[in-house]
Design a protein around this motif. Structure first.
Motif, PDB file in Angstrom:
ATOM      1  N   THR A   1       4.310  13.876   2.474  1.00 25.84           N
ATOM      2  CA  THR A   1       5.759  13.911   2.670  1.00 25.84           C
ATOM      3  C   THR A   1       6.073  14.635   3.971  1.00 25.84           C
ATOM      4  O   THR A   1       5.305  15.488   4.413  1.00 25.84           O
ATOM      5  CB  THR A   1       6.472  14.611   1.493  1.00 25.84           C
ATOM      6  OG1 THR A   1       7.886  14.547   1.702  1.00 25.84           O
ATOM      7  CG2 THR A   1       6.060  16.074   1.376  1.00 25.84           C
TER       8      THR A   1
ATOM      9  N   ASP B   1       4.186  -1.005   0.967  1.00 27.12           N
ATOM     10  CA  ASP B   1       5.321  -0.091   1.032  1.00 27.12           C
ATOM     11  C   ASP B   1       4.907   1.366   1.165  1.00 27.12           C
ATOM     12  O   ASP B   1       5.743   2.265   1.036  1.00 27.12           O
ATOM     13  CB  ASP B   1       6.207  -0.257  -0.202  1.00 27.12           C
ATOM     14  CG  ASP B   1       5.454   0.018  -1.504  1.00 27.12           C
ATOM     15  OD1 ASP B   1       4.209   0.031  -1.474  1.00 27.12           O
ATOM     16  OD2 ASP B   1       6.117   0.217  -2.539  1.00 27.12           O
ATOM     17  N   GLN B   2       3.630   1.637   1.425  1.00 25.61           N
ATOM     18  CA  GLN B   2       3.229   3.027   1.583  1.00 25.61           C
ATOM     19  C   GLN B   2       2.116   3.163   2.612  1.00 25.61           C
ATOM     20  O   GLN B   2       1.319   2.250   2.827  1.00 25.61           O
ATOM     21  CB  GLN B   2       2.782   3.633   0.249  1.00 25.61           C
ATOM     22  CG  GLN B   2       1.524   3.081  -0.350  1.00 25.61           C
ATOM     23  CD  GLN B   2       1.248   3.659  -1.731  1.00 25.61           C
ATOM     24  OE1 GLN B   2       1.892   3.313  -2.705  1.00 25.61           O
ATOM     25  NE2 GLN B   2       0.265   4.534  -1.833  1.00 25.61           N
TER      26      GLN B   2
ATOM     27  N   GLU C   1       3.259   0.435   5.657  1.00 24.64           N
ATOM     28  CA  GLU C   1       4.604   0.499   6.208  1.00 24.64           C
ATOM     29  C   GLU C   1       4.621   0.093   7.678  1.00 24.64           C
ATOM     30  O   GLU C   1       5.630  -0.414   8.176  1.00 24.64           O
ATOM     31  CB  GLU C   1       5.176   1.906   6.056  1.00 24.64           C
ATOM     32  CG  GLU C   1       5.517   2.281   4.625  1.00 24.64           C
ATOM     33  CD  GLU C   1       6.190   3.633   4.534  1.00 24.64           C
ATOM     34  OE1 GLU C   1       7.340   3.692   4.058  1.00 24.64           O
ATOM     35  OE2 GLU C   1       5.569   4.632   4.942  1.00 24.64           O
TER      36      GLU C   1
END
Length: 332
Positions: free
Chosen positions: A86, A188-189, A193
């Motif tokens: 993150t 999607d990760q 991406e």
């Protein structure tokens, strides 16, 4: 039996696919049941649906030791692939807890349950001291305490420290430090991406370089290191070093997209990461997509050497041309 953490992520899912294909008994830790569908989707894409039922799924949290203790029953080997990524400051404490304390729990239980060998998936982000007089980084490179590091890099370095501590206490370990990992089934990760952004017409690149590698090669190296008499060493896993411009152009060419990129200068990214911070502060539940550290890293031109793993396992990496083509053809 083999224990795998992070089995619902890119590397862990590809690892489970390979281990079940080799008819090895595996137990995979998960936290959120809905994420198991991502791994199942990979098995379906690869036409290996029949192998998915071989996985013994076990619900546990890396920071819940009593739960983890049950997961370690009858385990002989551990692949620790789980990690949190993150760039949102409010989630940093949680990331440190998962990536450092969670790893400490994993190695402590591996020692307690007499696990024969432990493989830890780290990152090239923990290696930033170049060989003197060059811009090259190899396995002798160290963490530069005076360098600029992202919170993620700090958490992965902390996790490595726990693994090396366990090695001194008698646990047989190997650590792999992959570059940017590209693999099928996770658009999607992570690196997925990047392909998704190129598909939607992302127009910018920075004048920097990075190391890239396929998930298939990461898994092959991990299993090779675990299956051989190799202990207490680290290995950089990078297929090649490539500029962001060349990487983006390769992806766009495979997607049949235009490649009229604009070069993003440092001052532009300085504005961009501040705007990203501001929007995150204003918009509820918005996660950071660009931090100052990430912006700085995008201009780095360090080169990662892969000689050690190639020599140790007599291994040859897939080229980016090959693995990018395979991924994009499977996902378009």
């Amino acid at each position: 039996m083999i224990l795998v953490t992070g089995g619902t992520g890119l590397v862990g899912a590809h690892l489970l696919l390979r281990l079940t294909d080799d008819n090895r008994k595996v137990r995979a830790i998960f936290r959120n049941e809905k994420n198991i569908s991502k791994t199942k989707n990979l098995f379906e894409i690869m036409n290996k649906e029949n192998l998915f039922s071989k996985i013994e799924w076990f619900k546990a949290d890396l920071n819940d030791v009593p739960e983890l203790e049950e997961a370690f029953i009858d385990i002989t080997e551990v692949y620790h692939c789980a990690a949190m990524v993150t760039f949102t400051g409010s989630e940093n404490e949680k990331m440190q807890k998962v990536n450092i304390e969670g790893t400490a729990n994993m190695v402590n239980l591996s020692l307690a349950f007499d696990v024969e060998k432990f493989c830890h998936i780290s990152s090239i982000a923990t290696l930033d001291e170049t060989i003197i007089g060059t811009n090259l980084i190899d396995e002798t490179s160290n963490w530069n305490p005076n360098g600029i590091h992202s919170d993620y890099a700090i958490s992965k370095f902390g996790g490595e420290t726990e693994v090396w501590r366990a090695a001194q206490e008698g646990l047989n370990v190997v650590i792999v430090n992959p570059g940017v990992i590209f693999g099928i089934g996770f658009p999607d990760q992570g690196s997925g991406e990047i392909i998704t952004k190129m598909k939607s017409g992302f127009p910018f690149y920075t004048d920097g370089k990075t190391g890239v590698v396929s998930a298939n090669d990461v898994v092959s190296c991990m299993i090779g290191l675990m299956d051989n008499n190799i202990f207490n060493q680290r290995f950089i896993l990078v297929s090649e070093n490539i500029s962001y411009k060349d990487l983006f152009e390769k992806i766009c060419n495979l997607l049949n997209k235009k490649t009229n990129f604009l070069e993003a200068k440092k001052w532009m990214l300085a504005i961009a990461w501040r705007m990203d911070w501001l929007l995150t502060a204003i918009i509820p539940n918005k996660k950071r997509s660009l931090s100052r550290d990430l912006a700085t890293a995008s201009f780095t031109k360090d080169l990662y050497k892969n000689d050690l793993i190639k020599k140790t396992l007599n291994f040859e990496f897939e080229t980016s041309d090959k693995f990018l083509k395979d991924i994009i053809l499977k996902q378009i």
